[in-house]
Design an enzyme around this catalytic site. Sequence first.
Site, short mmCIF file in Angstrom:
data_model
loop_
_atom_site.label_atom_id
_atom_site.label_comp_id
_atom_site.label_asym_id
_atom_site.label_seq_id
_atom_site.Cartn_x
_atom_site.Cartn_y
_atom_site.Cartn_z
N HIS A 102 8.80 -33.56 -12.73
CA HIS A 102 8.45 -32.29 -13.38
C HIS A 102 8.90 -32.26 -14.85
O HIS A 102 10.10 -32.26 -15.12
CB HIS A 102 9.07 -31.13 -12.61
CG HIS A 102 8.60 -29.80 -13.08
ND1 HIS A 102 7.27 -29.46 -13.14
CD2 HIS A 102 9.27 -28.72 -13.54
CE1 HIS A 102 7.14 -28.24 -13.60
NE2 HIS A 102 8.33 -27.76 -13.85
N SER A 123 5.77 -26.41 -17.76
CA SER A 123 6.07 -25.61 -16.58
C SER A 123 5.68 -24.15 -16.84
O SER A 123 4.52 -23.89 -17.16
CB SER A 123 7.56 -25.77 -16.23
OG SER A 123 7.83 -25.29 -14.95
N ASP A 141 5.46 -35.01 -9.78
CA ASP A 141 5.99 -33.66 -10.00
C ASP A 141 6.45 -33.08 -8.66
O ASP A 141 5.66 -32.98 -7.71
CB ASP A 141 4.93 -32.76 -10.65
CG ASP A 141 5.53 -31.49 -11.21
OD1 ASP A 141 6.34 -30.84 -10.52
OD2 ASP A 141 5.18 -31.12 -12.35
#
Length: 538
Positions: free
Chosen positions: A465, A201, A429
Amino acid sequence: MGFGKVKAALLSLNLIVGTPASNPLSCTKDIFASLTLDAIHVASLNVTAASGLPISGYLSTDDDTGRRRQMPLTVDICLVTLTYTHPGTGDNVHTYIGLPLDAENWNSRFLMDGGGGWVAGGQEQVLTPVGLGYVSSSTDGGHNASVTTAEWGLKAPGKTNWPALEDFASRALHEAALLGKMAIKLYYKSEPRYSYWNGCSTGGRQGHMMAQNYPELFDGIVGAAPAINWDKFITAEFWGAFMANILVRTDVQPPSCVFSAFRDAAIKACDLLDGVKDNIIALPGQCHFRASSIIGETVDCIEPNGKITITKKMSDLVQAMWDGPRSAEGKFEWYGFHQDTNLSAILSPSCTSVDSCTMVPFSIADDWVKVFLERNANFDTETLTLQDYTRLFHQSVDQYASIIGTENPDLTKLKRVGTKMITWHGMQDQLIMTNGTVDYYNRVMSGDPDVADYYRFFLAPGVQHCHSGAGFDPSATTFDVLRSWVENGTVPETLKATAAAVGSSNTSSTRTGNLCLYPKVFTYTGDDPNEASSFSCV
Ligand SMILES: *[C@@H]1O[C@H](CO)[C@@H](O)[C@H](O)[C@H]1NC(C)=O
Ligand SMILES: *[C@@H]1O[C@H](CO)[C@@H](O)[C@H](O)[C@H]1NC(C)=O
Ligand SMILES: *[C@@H]1O[C@H](CO)[C@@H](O)[C@H](O)[C@H]1NC(C)=O
Ligand SMILES: *[C@@H]1O[C@H](CO)[C@@H](O)[C@H](O)[C@H]1NC(C)=O
Ligand SMILES: *[C@@H]1O[C@H](CO)[C@@H](O)[C@H](O)[C@H]1NC(C)=O
Ligand SMILES: *[C@@H]1O[C@H](CO)[C@@H](O)[C@H](O)[C@H]1NC(C)=O
Ligand SMILES: [Ca+2]
């Protein structure tokens, strides 16, 4: 990030300060007195030898739902904290360096663990690597992670705090790497044998920033589900909230169960296109399901309880989130989310009853529009028109791509210095559009067809994610795979991942899959979907 945990760690640190271990090395301020860089002015240097400091963390790319690495619970550490400024900018950076207190506990390696969201890093990010034997460094990126974006992002209403954004985007990260390596020399009088970056991320974007600009500082980088293309994807992440304002704010706003109904209907229509009924749409390109096909259907909701009918406006909203932002002229701006993605994550409907909900836009996207684009923390985003959204999208690209976009496809320097990088991205995601990473890798590949010699990209069907989801999650092993590539020359042809077993009543049983090196596609070719050998890369 648990800041309670950081505080607890600091408290216990105070208790044990001054209990030096039997240690031939000297973890003192004198040793680190020369720790500085040309461009910085050091305001304070703190050095603490701590034995038995508790650690609660884990490497940021690991799944936090039960596959944590075997971790020691405490660490013996030489902790260096540096506070500094770049003269003339008014910024204030905290950088943390952790070194195994005893030389015999150092594995001769340097590892930086990435941040998440607006958190660049902090003390917590160095403790786990040190517990695993690495030297580590991390930085707060020029802002305290517990203050709001509105507080650090603006110097005054209308004025972006450029020095702080630059620290967050790249400058303080680069310096944390340089300072960490200098500290190694000062403390152990030697160099690390290998240096790594590991992040997902924001941590994945940070890894790509290092790869694009400072690859000579690392031998290997994991940059998973990266927040690259920042200028475009963060504004795109606001698209759902924007469309909800336009379409449903004055109408019936959908509760989460309505978003789930669209997702379930898409999965029902497209799950088997990849050959396996597993709640994963592994071949989204073949899925032509339209949100409009369930207009008029009734959804039975549990929380909030009640029945609700799907409207055309709800279907337009969901289709827009799947398609991604389009300009006022109807032109493509950025990618959407795949149809098996949890759309509630960026809208978080908050309801008092099934037909009385309001949307809570994902905070980072909301901050971006208010603080960095409108430069007004109290800006009312409900007033935005499509013309406004289009203008803001292009403003974001024009003003921020060069500072935080992290989308430069020229990795010539990385290739030349021999650094290896692995990226994977979950296809479910719910925060960062998977295809933005595909877009970046395609651009790198079109500049260098041999990109796989040094940079490998793997798509992970069914993964959310950074980790979790029904699908093939490689988060627990990717860093080890990178190390083997760097240190042993073991080229990762595939990336080992695990998923929930199919058709099993035993919910804890898993199946393994070997994710494919992009552009090859993970393809079901065999019988038992729980056997890795039933899939191949086509
Ligand atoms: C550094 O140490 C000084 C003196 O002990 C203390 O006042 C200060 O808060 C410390 N700063 C940091 C950043 O830990
Ligand atoms: C960050 O802010 C919190 C809350 O205001 C404060 O307790 C903490 O000391 C700050 N951290 C640093 C490194 O300044
Ligand atoms: C992502 O790209 C793939 C390959 O081009 C395509 O099949 C898929 O529909 C795209 N998905 C989104 C959400 O853009
Ligand atoms: C979707 O995301 C929301 C917000 O993160 C979460 O509360 C919810 O449990 C998720 N739903 C599913 C089906 O994963
Ligand atoms: C490299 O190979 C050796 C010998 O097989 C093995 O012991 C070691 O764990 C490997 N190192 C990495 C980082 O995979
Ligand atoms: C469920 O699967 C796990 C992992 O395969 C296995 O360890 C466990 O024994 C199984 N439990 C039952 C009740 O079959
Ligand atoms: Ca499937």
